[in-house]
Design a protein around this motif. Structure first.
Motif: not given
Ligand code: FAD
Length: 391
Positions: A12, A14-15, A36, A45, A83, A284, A296, A327
């Motif tokens: 849960t 951003l993706a 999640t 994030k 999971v 990611d 993002v 940033k």
């Molecule tokens: P995540 O947010 O990591 O979500 C993963 C989810 O999977 C979580 O809910 C977790 O609980 C769940 N999960 C994983 N494995 C399991 C499992 N086995 N069972 C159940 N749940 C599970 N990008 C930009 O474009 N611009 C920016 O300025 C920028 N700044 C950033 C600053 C920081 C400090 C960070 C850390 C990242 C930044 N990024 C930025 C990158 C951007 O935030 C990420 O690309 C994006 O948030 C990724 O989202 P996601 O949903 O793929 O992963």
């Protein structure tokens, strides 16, 4: 009716949430289940590395609770639940609730991995100071780090990549003393040519940071209620706490165990489909037609395309030109990295109060660019000229 078997999204972040939102615009009927390991609160994030100076608490960053998200999305959201296994043959998940209560299984029609990326393992660091070394890649990490910072003043930052530089900027503006250590020669060295990296370095230094380039931390020891860090040239630095920002690696363990093709990330085609036709990935954790991007913008584009595919209209994603605003408000910086494997050269030009750098092929084609200071005004014209990430 198998078409009404649930769409299940693991994650849960951003993706996961953006996909769910886009999917519900097109399909209000198919059951949607999200799972999640965390509390499922919606948060942005990128704000984690830009919220200390403006005093944002973790509670303020968590803008919407899982319960409210579930209602808005007409979805079932299982929080604090991991999971633990995926059986692709029977399309069944094994769920492991955090409280250890009971394992459950869940059938899916289509499954989406949105499992994100975790912190890369630390290089070996000796000493008894590791308890004061933090990493921030989730809201709960941020909470821990922010709590540990209270009444502290000196922060040792290990890693001057994107997230390290953003935290340096934020900590400086929040009044902390910052030492920034990186094995490469200048900040954002994998993304910026030297002139642009030095420009950013200078701005951070003018605000009080000390940059230690081409250095590694070899030991962290508890010292005087804080820590003392030993560098590979024998120097020592003292700080109250340390923050490591040493890069990410996709969470692919579950996908590997399920027998999916995994390269650096979960391998998917431009329709975000994995080697199993019922399983998709974005964000990611996903390597989309060879592209592994931790930003993002690509996950938003992926979410829109995948929502269409999941609702019956197969739609490939086409990554265009996606400049990212770093940033570092002390020195506004925009990066637009070239495609992996692109052959070109940086051409840099000091432009008034900033640096403009273009990464060009031998025939002059613009493959990527980086801008600092006033030069960020050139972002749109360079973006219009730049080769897209995917043809
Ligand atoms: P995540 O947010 O990591 O979500 C993963 C989810 O999977 C979580 O809910 C977790 O609980 C769940 N999960 C994983 N494995 C399991 C499992 N086995 N069972 C159940 N749940 C599970 N990008 C930009 O474009 N611009 C920016 O300025 C920028 N700044 C950033 C600053 C920081 C400090 C960070 C850390 C990242 C930044 N990024 C930025 C990158 C951007 O935030 C990420 O690309 C994006 O948030 C990724 O989202 P996601 O949903 O793929 O992963």
């Amino acid at each position: 009716d198998s078409s009404r078997e649930p769409v299940v999204i693991i994650g849960t972040g951003l993706a996961g949430y953006n996909l769910a939102r886009e999917f519900r615009k097109l399909d209000q009927l198919t059951p949607l289940i999200m799972i999640t390991g965390d509390d499922g609160a919606f948060y942005s994030k990128p704000l984690l590395s830009a919220s200390l100076a403006n005093g944002k608490t973790p509670q303020q960053l968590a803008s919407t609770s899982a319960a409210d998200m579930a209602r808005d999305l007409n979805a079932e959201i299982l929080v604090h639940t991991r999971v633990s296994a995926v059986d692709a043959a029977t399309r069944t998940l094994t769920l492991a609730p955090e409280d250890g209560s009971h394992q459950a299984t869940l059938r899916y029609g289509k499954l989406v991995f949105a499992t994100g990326a975790g912190c890369r393992p630390l290089p070996p660091i000796a000493g008894d100071g590791l308890a004061r070394l933090f990493r921030v890649n989730s809201l709960s990490d941020y909470h821990r780090f922010r709590t540990a910072l209270s009444n502290r003043r000196r922060v040792l930052l290990i890693g001057a990549g994107l997230i390290g530089c953003e935290f340096a900027n934020d900590l400086l503006q929040a009044g902390y003393q910052v030492d920034l250590v990186d094995p490469l020669g200048w900040p954002l060295a994998t993304l910026l040519p030297e002139a642009a990296g030095r420009d950013l370095q200078q701005a951070l230094e003018q605000a009080g940071a000390r940059f230690h380039g081409q250095r590694k931390v070899t030991a962290l020891r508890q010292h005087n209620g804080g820590i003392s860090a030993e560098l590979d040239n024998g120097d020592t630095l003292e700080a109250d706490i340390a923050l490591a920002a040493l890069g990410l690696q996709p969470n692919t363990g579950l996908a590997e165990q399920a027998g999916l093709a995994v390269n650096r990330g979960i391998a998917v085609n431009r329709c975000l489909q994995s080697s199993d036709p019922h399983i998709y990935a974005l964000g990611d954790c996903a390597e989309v037609d060879g592209h592994l991007l931790y930003f993002v913008a690509p996950l938003m584009q992926s979410a829109r395309a995948l929502a269409k595919t999941l609702s019956g209209e197969e739609t490939p994603v086409a990554y265009g030109v996606m400049p990212v605003a770093v940033k570092t408000s002390l020195r506004p910086t925009t990066i637009c990295p070239p495609r992996p494997g692109s052959e070109g050269e940086w051409q840099t030009e000091a432009s008034g109060n900033g640096v403009s750098a273009a990464y060009r092929a031998a025939d002059g084609t613009l493959l990527g660019f980086a801008l600092t200071g006033d030069a960020i005004a050139r972002r749109d014209s360079l973006a219009a000229e730049c080769r897209p990430l995917m043809d």
